[in-house]
Structures are given as C-alpha cells and as structure tokens.
Design a protein around this motif. Structure first.
Motif, PDB file in Angstrom:
ATOM      1  N   PHE A   1      36.119  -9.009 -14.591  1.00  0.00           N
ATOM      2  CA  PHE A   1      36.329  -8.225 -15.813  1.00  0.00           C
ATOM      3  C   PHE A   1      37.516  -7.299 -15.590  1.00  0.00           C
ATOM      4  CE2 PHE A   1      35.796  -3.973 -17.688  1.00  0.00           C
ATOM      5  CZ  PHE A   1      35.951  -4.291 -19.024  1.00  0.00           C
ATOM      6  N   ASP A   2      38.486  -7.330 -16.520  1.00  0.00           N
ATOM      7  CA  ASP A   2      39.573  -6.342 -16.481  1.00  0.00           C
ATOM      8  C   ASP A   2      39.910  -5.957 -17.911  1.00  0.00           C
ATOM      9  OD1 ASP A   2      41.656  -5.432 -14.075  1.00  0.00           O
ATOM     10  OD2 ASP A   2      42.482  -5.228 -16.101  1.00  0.00           O
ATOM     11  N   ARG A   3      40.395  -4.713 -18.071  1.00  0.00           N
ATOM     12  CA  ARG A   3      40.751  -4.260 -19.431  1.00  0.00           C
ATOM     13  C   ARG A   3      42.086  -4.861 -19.876  1.00  0.00           C
ATOM     14  NH1 ARG A   3      43.302   1.692 -18.003  1.00  0.00           N
ATOM     15  NH2 ARG A   3      44.726   0.809 -16.514  1.00  0.00           N
TER      16      ARG A   3
ATOM     17  N   HIS B   1      43.864  -5.312   3.655  1.00  0.00           N
ATOM     18  CA  HIS B   1      44.869  -5.256   2.587  1.00  0.00           C
ATOM     19  C   HIS B   1      44.747  -6.519   1.750  1.00  0.00           C
ATOM     20  CE1 HIS B   1      46.880  -1.679   3.748  1.00  0.00           C
ATOM     21  NE2 HIS B   1      47.269  -2.127   4.917  1.00  0.00           N
ATOM     22  N   ALA B   2      44.711  -6.332   0.426  1.00  0.00           N
ATOM     23  CA  ALA B   2      44.583  -7.468  -0.488  1.00  0.00           C
ATOM     24  C   ALA B   2      45.672  -8.509  -0.247  1.00  0.00           C
ATOM     25  CB  ALA B   2      44.652  -6.959  -1.924  1.00  0.00           C
ATOM     26  N   GLU B   3      46.878  -8.025   0.036  1.00  0.00           N
ATOM     27  CA  GLU B   3      48.032  -8.930   0.192  1.00  0.00           C
ATOM     28  C   GLU B   3      47.798  -9.931   1.326  1.00  0.00           C
ATOM     29  OE1 GLU B   3      48.014  -5.690  -0.051  1.00  0.00           O
ATOM     30  OE2 GLU B   3      49.406  -5.096  -1.628  1.00  0.00           O
TER      31      GLU B   3
ATOM     32  N   SER C   1      50.243  -0.491   2.284  1.00  0.00           N
ATOM     33  CA  SER C   1      49.446   0.610   1.727  1.00  0.00           C
ATOM     34  C   SER C   1      50.243   1.377   0.677  1.00  0.00           C
ATOM     35  CB  SER C   1      49.025   1.565   2.853  1.00  0.00           C
ATOM     36  OG  SER C   1      48.617   2.792   2.299  1.00  0.00           O
ATOM     37  N   ARG C   2      49.700   1.414  -0.539  1.00  0.00           N
ATOM     38  CA  ARG C   2      50.405   2.144  -1.604  1.00  0.00           C
ATOM     39  C   ARG C   2      50.316   3.654  -1.378  1.00  0.00           C
ATOM     40  NH1 ARG C   2      46.514  -0.477  -4.436  1.00  0.00           N
ATOM     41  NH2 ARG C   2      47.224  -2.122  -3.106  1.00  0.00           N
ATOM     42  N   ASN C   3      49.289   4.107  -0.646  1.00  0.00           N
ATOM     43  CA  ASN C   3      49.220   5.532  -0.293  1.00  0.00           C
ATOM     44  C   ASN C   3      50.358   5.876   0.673  1.00  0.00           C
ATOM     45  OD1 ASN C   3      46.603   6.669  -1.529  1.00  0.00           O
ATOM     46  ND2 ASN C   3      46.005   4.682  -0.718  1.00  0.00           N
TER      47      ASN C   3
ATOM     48  N   VAL D   1      46.968   5.060  -6.413  1.00  0.00           N
ATOM     49  CA  VAL D   1      47.165   5.830  -5.174  1.00  0.00           C
ATOM     50  C   VAL D   1      45.937   6.726  -5.022  1.00  0.00           C
ATOM     51  CG1 VAL D   1      48.689   7.448  -3.953  1.00  0.00           C
ATOM     52  CG2 VAL D   1      49.665   5.788  -5.552  1.00  0.00           C
ATOM     53  N   GLU D   2      44.871   6.179  -4.435  1.00  0.00           N
ATOM     54  CA  GLU D   2      43.589   6.896  -4.385  1.00  0.00           C
ATOM     55  C   GLU D   2      43.683   8.221  -3.619  1.00  0.00           C
ATOM     56  OE1 GLU D   2      40.950   6.504  -5.987  1.00  0.00           O
ATOM     57  OE2 GLU D   2      40.381   4.410  -6.250  1.00  0.00           O
ATOM     58  N   GLY D   3      44.547   8.266  -2.586  1.00  0.00           N
ATOM     59  CA  GLY D   3      44.621   9.474  -1.752  1.00  0.00           C
ATOM     60  C   GLY D   3      45.036  10.702  -2.545  1.00  0.00           C
TER      61      GLY D   3
HETATM   62  N1  NAD Z   1      44.390  -3.183  -2.652  1.00  0.00           N
HETATM   63  C1  NAD Z   1      43.762  -3.194  -1.500  1.00  0.00           C
HETATM   64  O1  NAD Z   1      44.225  -3.795  -0.523  1.00  0.00           O
HETATM   65  C2  NAD Z   1      42.446  -2.482  -1.366  1.00  0.00           C
HETATM   66  C3  NAD Z   1      41.683  -2.713  -0.223  1.00  0.00           C
HETATM   67  C4  NAD Z   1      40.466  -2.059  -0.089  1.00  0.00           C
HETATM   68  C5  NAD Z   1      40.021  -1.218  -1.095  1.00  0.00           C
HETATM   69  N2  NAD Z   1      40.785  -1.003  -2.190  1.00  0.00           N
HETATM   70  C6  NAD Z   1      40.258  -0.094  -3.214  1.00  0.00           C
HETATM   71  O2  NAD Z   1      39.965  -0.864  -4.377  1.00  0.00           O
HETATM   72  C7  NAD Z   1      40.116  -0.041  -5.557  1.00  0.00           C
HETATM   73  C8  NAD Z   1      41.005  -0.782  -6.547  1.00  0.00           C
HETATM   74  O3  NAD Z   1      42.269  -0.904  -5.909  1.00  0.00           O
HETATM   75  P1  NAD Z   1      43.338  -2.011  -6.317  1.00  0.00           P
HETATM   76  O4  NAD Z   1      44.312  -2.048  -5.218  1.00  0.00           O
HETATM   77  O5  NAD Z   1      42.701  -3.269  -6.733  1.00  0.00           O
HETATM   78  O6  NAD Z   1      43.986  -1.292  -7.591  1.00  0.00           O
HETATM   79  P2  NAD Z   1      44.981  -1.912  -8.658  1.00  0.00           P
HETATM   80  O7  NAD Z   1      45.758  -0.786  -9.202  1.00  0.00           O
HETATM   81  O8  NAD Z   1      45.704  -3.082  -8.088  1.00  0.00           O
HETATM   82  O9  NAD Z   1      44.005  -2.497  -9.781  1.00  0.00           O
HETATM   83  C9  NAD Z   1      43.111  -1.733 -10.530  1.00  0.00           C
HETATM   84  C10 NAD Z   1      42.616  -2.629 -11.659  1.00  0.00           C
HETATM   85  O10 NAD Z   1      41.633  -1.923 -12.379  1.00  0.00           O
HETATM   86  C11 NAD Z   1      41.847  -2.183 -13.750  1.00  0.00           C
HETATM   87  N3  NAD Z   1      41.285  -1.090 -14.535  1.00  0.00           N
HETATM   88  C12 NAD Z   1      41.704   0.189 -14.573  1.00  0.00           C
HETATM   89  N4  NAD Z   1      40.946   0.893 -15.437  1.00  0.00           N
HETATM   90  C13 NAD Z   1      40.024   0.025 -15.924  1.00  0.00           C
HETATM   91  C14 NAD Z   1      38.965   0.159 -16.840  1.00  0.00           C
HETATM   92  N5  NAD Z   1      38.708   1.334 -17.433  1.00  0.00           N
HETATM   93  N6  NAD Z   1      38.215  -0.929 -17.108  1.00  0.00           N
HETATM   94  C15 NAD Z   1      38.469  -2.119 -16.511  1.00  0.00           C
HETATM   95  N7  NAD Z   1      39.477  -2.314 -15.626  1.00  0.00           N
HETATM   96  C16 NAD Z   1      40.231  -1.245 -15.345  1.00  0.00           C
HETATM   97  C17 NAD Z   1      43.353  -2.286 -13.920  1.00  0.00           C
HETATM   98  O11 NAD Z   1      43.708  -3.019 -15.086  1.00  0.00           O
HETATM   99  C18 NAD Z   1      43.730  -3.012 -12.638  1.00  0.00           C
HETATM  100  O12 NAD Z   1      43.745  -4.403 -12.829  1.00  0.00           O
HETATM  101  C19 NAD Z   1      40.687   1.288  -5.063  1.00  0.00           C
HETATM  102  O13 NAD Z   1      39.667   2.234  -4.946  1.00  0.00           O
HETATM  103  C20 NAD Z   1      41.258   0.966  -3.682  1.00  0.00           C
HETATM  104  O14 NAD Z   1      41.217   2.080  -2.803  1.00  0.00           O
HETATM  105  C21 NAD Z   1      41.989  -1.624  -2.355  1.00  0.00           C
END
Ligand code: NAD
Length: 332
Positions: free
Chosen positions: A29-31, A139-141, A255-257, A281-283
């Motif tokens: 699910f994504d917005r 890391h997702a990448e 890391s985006r942080n 940027v959660e930090g």
């Molecule tokens: N990216 C990584 O490698 C990674 C690894 C571990 C944990 N995390 C954690 O995962 C979480 C998400 O990070 P990310 O990297 O995927 O972020 P991101 O910015 O890539 O994606 C966030 C997603 O959430 C969606 N979104 C935002 N508001 C929304 C809403 N109200 N309803 C539905 N969807 C919504 C956005 O459209 C976007 O697709 C963070 O807390 C991050 O710390 C990320």
C-alpha cells in the motif's frame, strides 16, 4: 502467506522483494499512485530504488481497505512522522487480527514513544496478533539486489519473533536472527540515524576514518546511557540492532541520514537539505525526541546535542565540532 506492506518506498519495496522471493503473496500500500502504477506495470520502483526489480507475486494498491482485506501479516514501512495517522486509518478498515511487523525506525518527539507503543495505542488491540520489530544493519539498495544481509526479528513473544524469522529468512541472501529486547532494539534503531547525520557532517568537513571511528565509539556510549535509562538490556548495544546498525549507517553513502549530514556540513540548511532528498531523513526528527528525553532524564549526550544545535539552532557544523573537542578532559 498473504502479507501487506504499508509504504512502497525503498525499504517497503526491498522487504516486498524478499517476501516475494520466499513465495509469499505480497500487496504494497502506498499513497503515491505513480509508485503503485510503476510496481504493477513494470515491477520496478525507480524513483526510490533506481536499480532492482520486484517479483511477479508483488503487487501494489492505493486502497488501504483492499490492501488489508486478506492480510495475515502487516509490515509497516512508512516514515515514522506519518505512522500515527496511517495507523488511525488502518484501524478504521481492519476487520481481523494481524501480526504487526515494524520496519520503520524513530522515536516520537514530545511523547518519546517507540513504534510498538504507538501501534498498541492506535490499533484496536483485538486486531493485534502480536508485534515484531524487523531491524538491523540493512540498506534497501543492497537488499533489492539480493546482497547478503543479516538482521533481527525482535519481539517480546518468542513465537511471534520465530514466525517473522521464517517468513523473511532467505538462505541465499537474507539471514534473520531472533531476539527479545524490543525496547532496546527500537531505541538503538532510532538513535543510530542521529549518529549517521553526525558522521556525514564529519565527512563533509573533510575529516577521515579516525574521526568516524571515534564518533562510532562515543555514540555507543550515548546509546548505552539511553538503553539503561529506558530500562532495556545493555547487551542489545553489542548486537545486530545496536552496533551492527550503527556501523552500517555511519559508514555508508547509501544512508540518507549520512547524506543529510554531509549536505549540512557543506553549507546547506535543514530546510534545503530535506527538500533536496527524495527519501525520509528519520534522524532529523528523532534527534528532537532524543534531545528532549536526555534533558528530562539528565542523560549526558554531547553528540546528540551537537546535531540538534546544527539542525535547529543553526550552529555551523565546524563550530559544533570545535566545541565537542574543547569539552573538559575525562576518563573514557
Ligand atoms: N531505506 C532503507 O534502507 C531502510 C532500511 C531500514 C529501515 N528503514 C526505515 O524504513 C522507514 C521507511 O523508509 P524508506 O527508506 O522506505 O522511506 P522512503 O522515503 O523511501 O519511502 C517512504 C514511503 O512512504 C510513503 N508514504 C508516506 N506517507 C504515507 C502515507 N501517509 N500513507 C501511505 N504511504 C505513505 C511514501 O509515498 C514513500 O513511498 C523509515 O523509518 C526508515 O528509517 C529504511
């Protein structure tokens, strides 16, 4: 198993890839309708993950009702800033019990609540089978490209942790351990993003590996103070969800942080920095909660204070580093 991933960003997509590779039926699910269409039509999510594909058993929707209608497991992967509001919406449409798995990392400013606590506040507890945090150095990448990764399924309930371990474990590239200090893992996962910003600042100032290693070591000291103050287990600091996650996020340009810290050190302010990033940027949010919590509970956190001052009091990065170096001399 039918699994719903809430949030089709980089992490939600990477987690969906693992679940798909493990032959589960996944709905994201994504917005964002653009993300939903791209996943359904091309099996990619290029704005979040330029490289990598999603398996055919992963689909996407922007209907929360549809996403949750058959879910047995719900994986949360949206920025912590929106978690409360997304959970409120979920609570309105949920009709059955689900196992909640959280993959997002942060602490809520003002309340200092962890994601597990927010889930139990916002979701009718009759609909919560249990809660597991999926956290550790990842890391997702790299995950989307099936590069070897080792993380932890953490829960107060051993059986729930084991269920999530089997759900995500993939012997080719994704090894999942279980552990049971939920509080400690959630705190470490949130705090490490602050130190990633600090690490990016050091690199942005032209400093090297010595500075980074010093930062990591002193960050562990601050993390230990927090873990003790929250009444969690000190041992967690030395595991995957503690030092493991801290190292990956403070040393990687994924890391985006880290990237945010780098940009701040090269003269951009917080607003410009956030605006220039395509990912959360959660930090920058967690540092507010950590700074407030440290004040209220009398915890010494010089690095957190320095990051807070650069972000919210516009202190130049070099001044913050000079002030840290001029603190009174002390035992380690
Ligand atoms: N990216 C990584 O490698 C990674 C690894 C571990 C944990 N995390 C954690 O995962 C979480 C998400 O990070 P990310 O990297 O995927 O972020 P991101 O910015 O890539 O994606 C966030 C997603 O959430 C969606 N979104 C935002 N508001 C929304 C809403 N109200 N309803 C539905 N969807 C919504 C956005 O459209 C976007 O697709 C963070 O807390 C991050 O710390 C990320």
């Amino acid at each position: 198993m039918k699994v719903t991933v809430i949030g089709g960003g980089s992490w939600g997509s990477a987690l969906a890839r693992i679940l798909g590779d493990n032959n589960h039926d996944v709905i994201i699910f994504d917005r964002s309708i653009d993300i939903v269409n791209e996943i359904n039509e091309n099996h990619t999510n290029k704005s979040k993950l330029p490289v990598g594909t999603l398996p055919l058993n992963v689909s996407a929707t922007n209907s929360l009702e549809l996403a949750l209608s058959e879910a047995l497991v719900v994986v949360i992967a949206v920025p912590t800033k929106v978690i409360r509001s997304v959970l409120k919406q979920m609570n309105l449409v949920l009709t059955h019990r689900c196992l909640f798995v959280n993959a997002s990392k942060g602490l809520e400013p003002d309340t200092y609540l962890r994601v597990s606590e927010i889930v139990y506040q916002e979701i009718n507890n009759n609909f919560i089978e249990d809660f597991v945090a999926l956290t550790g150095p990842s890391h997702a990448e790299e995950v989307i490209n099936q590069l070897l990764t080792i993380i932890c399924a953490v829960s107060l309930n051993k059986q729930a942790a084991k269920t999530v371990q089997s759900l995500f474990n993939n012997s080719k590239y994704f090894r999942v351990y279980t552990s049971y200090d939920l509080k400690g893992s959630e705190i470490c996962g949130a705090l490490k993003n602050i130190y990633a910003i600090a690490s990016g600042m050091l690199t942005g100032c032209g400093l090297g590996d010595n500075a980074k290693a010093g930062l990591i070591s002193r960050a562990l000291v601050e993390m230990r103070r927090f873990v003790v103050a929250f009444g969690a287990s000190e041992e967690t600091i030395y595991g995957l969800t503690g030092v493991g996650d801290l190292v990956v996020t403070t040393t990687s340009e994924h890391s985006r942080n880290f990237q945010a810290g780098y940009r701040l050190a090269t003269g951009k302010n917080l607003e410009e920095t956030i605006a220039s990033m395509t990912m959360v940027v959660e930090g920058a949010r967690t540092v507010v909660a950590a700074y407030q919590y440290a004040r209220v509970n009398n915890i010494e956190t010089p690095i957190i204070d320095a990051v807070y001052d650069v972000l919210y009091n516009r202190k130049p990065v070099k001044t913050a580093i000079n002030q840290l170096m001029k603190r009174s001399l002390k035992d380690e």
